[in-house]
Write a protein that holds these residues in place. Sequence first.
Motif, mmCIF file in Angstrom:
data_model
loop_
_atom_site.group_PDB
_atom_site.id
_atom_site.type_symbol
_atom_site.label_atom_id
_atom_site.label_comp_id
_atom_site.label_asym_id
_atom_site.label_seq_id
_atom_site.Cartn_x
_atom_site.Cartn_y
_atom_site.Cartn_z
ATOM 1 N N LYS A 127 0.827 -1.193 0.000
ATOM 2 C CA LYS A 127 0.000 0.000 0.000
ATOM 3 C C LYS A 127 0.872 1.258 0.000
ATOM 4 N N THR A 128 0.286 2.313 -0.514
ATOM 5 C CA THR A 128 0.978 3.605 -0.477
ATOM 6 C C THR A 128 1.106 4.086 0.965
ATOM 7 N N VAL A 129 2.292 4.574 1.302
ATOM 8 C CA VAL A 129 2.531 5.141 2.635
ATOM 9 C C VAL A 129 2.886 6.615 2.468
ATOM 10 N N GLN A 130 3.014 7.298 3.560
ATOM 11 C CA GLN A 130 3.228 8.745 3.514
ATOM 12 C C GLN A 130 4.497 9.118 2.761
ATOM 13 N N SER A 131 5.541 8.323 2.897
ATOM 14 C CA SER A 131 6.810 8.636 2.237
ATOM 15 C C SER A 131 6.740 8.488 0.721
ATOM 16 N N ASP A 132 5.647 7.924 0.200
ATOM 17 C CA ASP A 132 5.475 7.785 -1.244
ATOM 18 C C ASP A 132 4.900 9.043 -1.882
ATOM 19 N N ILE A 133 4.561 10.037 -1.085
ATOM 20 C CA ILE A 133 3.852 11.211 -1.578
ATOM 21 C C ILE A 133 4.798 12.419 -1.639
ATOM 22 N N LYS A 199 6.793 28.285 -11.693
ATOM 23 C CA LYS A 199 6.871 27.522 -10.448
ATOM 24 C C LYS A 199 6.334 26.103 -10.632
ATOM 25 N N MET A 200 5.215 25.983 -11.352
ATOM 26 C CA MET A 200 4.646 24.648 -11.569
ATOM 27 C C MET A 200 5.619 23.768 -12.345
ATOM 28 N N ALA A 201 6.334 24.359 -13.290
ATOM 29 C CA ALA A 201 7.320 23.594 -14.061
ATOM 30 C C ALA A 201 8.421 23.061 -13.146
ATOM 31 N N ARG A 202 8.870 23.873 -12.200
ATOM 32 C CA ARG A 202 9.896 23.431 -11.255
ATOM 33 C C ARG A 202 9.354 22.340 -10.338
ATOM 34 N N GLU A 203 8.109 22.478 -9.907
ATOM 35 C CA GLU A 203 7.493 21.462 -9.055
ATOM 36 C C GLU A 203 7.470 20.113 -9.778
ATOM 37 N N TYR A 204 6.992 20.131 -11.009
ATOM 38 C CA TYR A 204 6.879 18.884 -11.781
ATOM 39 C C TYR A 204 8.252 18.265 -12.023
ATOM 40 N N ASP A 205 9.224 19.078 -12.435
ATOM 41 C CA ASP A 205 10.550 18.546 -12.763
ATOM 42 C C ASP A 205 11.225 17.920 -11.549
ATOM 43 N N ILE A 206 11.106 18.569 -10.390
ATOM 44 C CA ILE A 206 11.738 18.021 -9.191
ATOM 45 C C ILE A 206 11.018 16.748 -8.738
ATOM 46 N N PHE A 207 9.693 16.704 -8.898
ATOM 47 C CA PHE A 207 8.980 15.461 -8.596
ATOM 48 C C PHE A 207 9.468 14.330 -9.501
ATOM 49 N N MET A 208 9.661 14.612 -10.766
ATOM 50 C CA MET A 208 10.084 13.579 -11.706
ATOM 51 C C MET A 208 11.471 13.044 -11.363
ATOM 52 N N GLU A 209 12.282 13.851 -10.704
ATOM 53 C CA GLU A 209 13.610 13.384 -10.295
ATOM 54 C C GLU A 209 13.530 12.481 -9.068
ATOM 55 N N SER A 210 12.414 12.506 -8.380
ATOM 56 C CA SER A 210 12.247 11.660 -7.198
ATOM 57 C C SER A 210 11.720 10.291 -7.606
ATOM 58 N N LYS A 212 9.057 8.998 -5.940
ATOM 59 C CA LYS A 212 7.791 8.944 -5.224
ATOM 60 C C LYS A 212 6.638 8.585 -6.155
ATOM 61 N N ARG A 213 5.548 8.102 -5.549
ATOM 62 C CA ARG A 213 4.417 7.593 -6.326
ATOM 63 C C ARG A 213 3.431 8.678 -6.753
ATOM 64 N N TRP A 214 3.266 9.694 -5.905
ATOM 65 C CA TRP A 214 2.209 10.675 -6.122
ATOM 66 C C TRP A 214 2.768 12.092 -6.064
#
Length: 339
Positions: A127-133, A199-210, A212-214
């Motif tokens: 299951k997804t846990v908090q660290s996956d977000i 800002k949204m572009a930076r948010e998305y790009d940094i998420f993609m480098e992680s 994480k699931r969500w």
Amino acid sequence: MNCNVSECRKTQVNICGQVMRISLRRICKLFLVIVTFILALVLISVTNTERIQTKQIVFTKFVKRSYRRQLSLQKEQQVVDHIKFQRKTNGVNSVADDENLGKDEIVNKNGKIKQNPIQNVKNVMRKTVQSDIFISVKTTKSNRNSRLDLLMETWIPLAKDETYIFTDNDSHIPENFHADHFINTFCADSHYRQGLCCKMAREYDIFMESEKRWFCHVDDDNYVNVPALVGFLQQYNHSDDWYLGRPSISHPMEQKLAFWFATGGAGFCISRGLADKMVPHAGGGRIMTTGDIIRLPDDCTVGYIINHLLKVPLTKIKEFHSHLEGLHRIPQHQLSDQI
């Protein structure tokens, strides 16, 4: 008389000489200006070429990383499906109950059975846990005292390791917060399209480098019920295409075309599977480019990419709320269920 004529000739010669010197100086200055202008154009052209090449390299990395991740998810899903079938056939209640599931049999393209370690399968099946977000908070320097400090005193300490703050022109890291989770985007500090999409572009790009699931985005005037968010996301498969949020209007956005978008004011979540498919339109800063094309702000641009370009529907979640609603109307006994 002859003397006067001679003097006149000398005067004329001196005047001509001065005019020629002045003209020569002007020609030299004009030549220097032209040369400087040409050199500036060449320098700008080289700089732009380097920037384009850098963006292409970054975008190529995003595409390759996304493609590898999709292949990995597909392979892991094959293993999961096979394990489920084997468990159903053998009456196994869990993966840990059967030692033979330590190495699973997978049929390759040649029809031969090979042993495949399933270390990553347990991770996929859990299951997804908090660290996956990945929780991104969009803010600005002018809201530091009025909004961000309040978040630091309320819900952010409950998810400090999962929260990333994206700001502008603010290098003062909040006390007891991870330095690498406080990102100064150097985007415009205005509430206009260019700054918001930046800002949204930076948010998305940094998420993609992680890993994480969500990817969950919220504004700096949102309170996040962290336990409710974790329990909510456990109901969805992060490998599938999920666009979860709440629209701010009762009809699709119409901009020569119609599409649904989740308002950033209420927050929204995007699954890893869907985020990977967004790369051609959003990766490497392309959210800004897409926003410039449709001339709409960040949350509308994300909705345009997902709902219009990728044809993925918006799943409307009534537990997401924004300042546009009458929040006082929510019954008190239901507050703990809101996200």
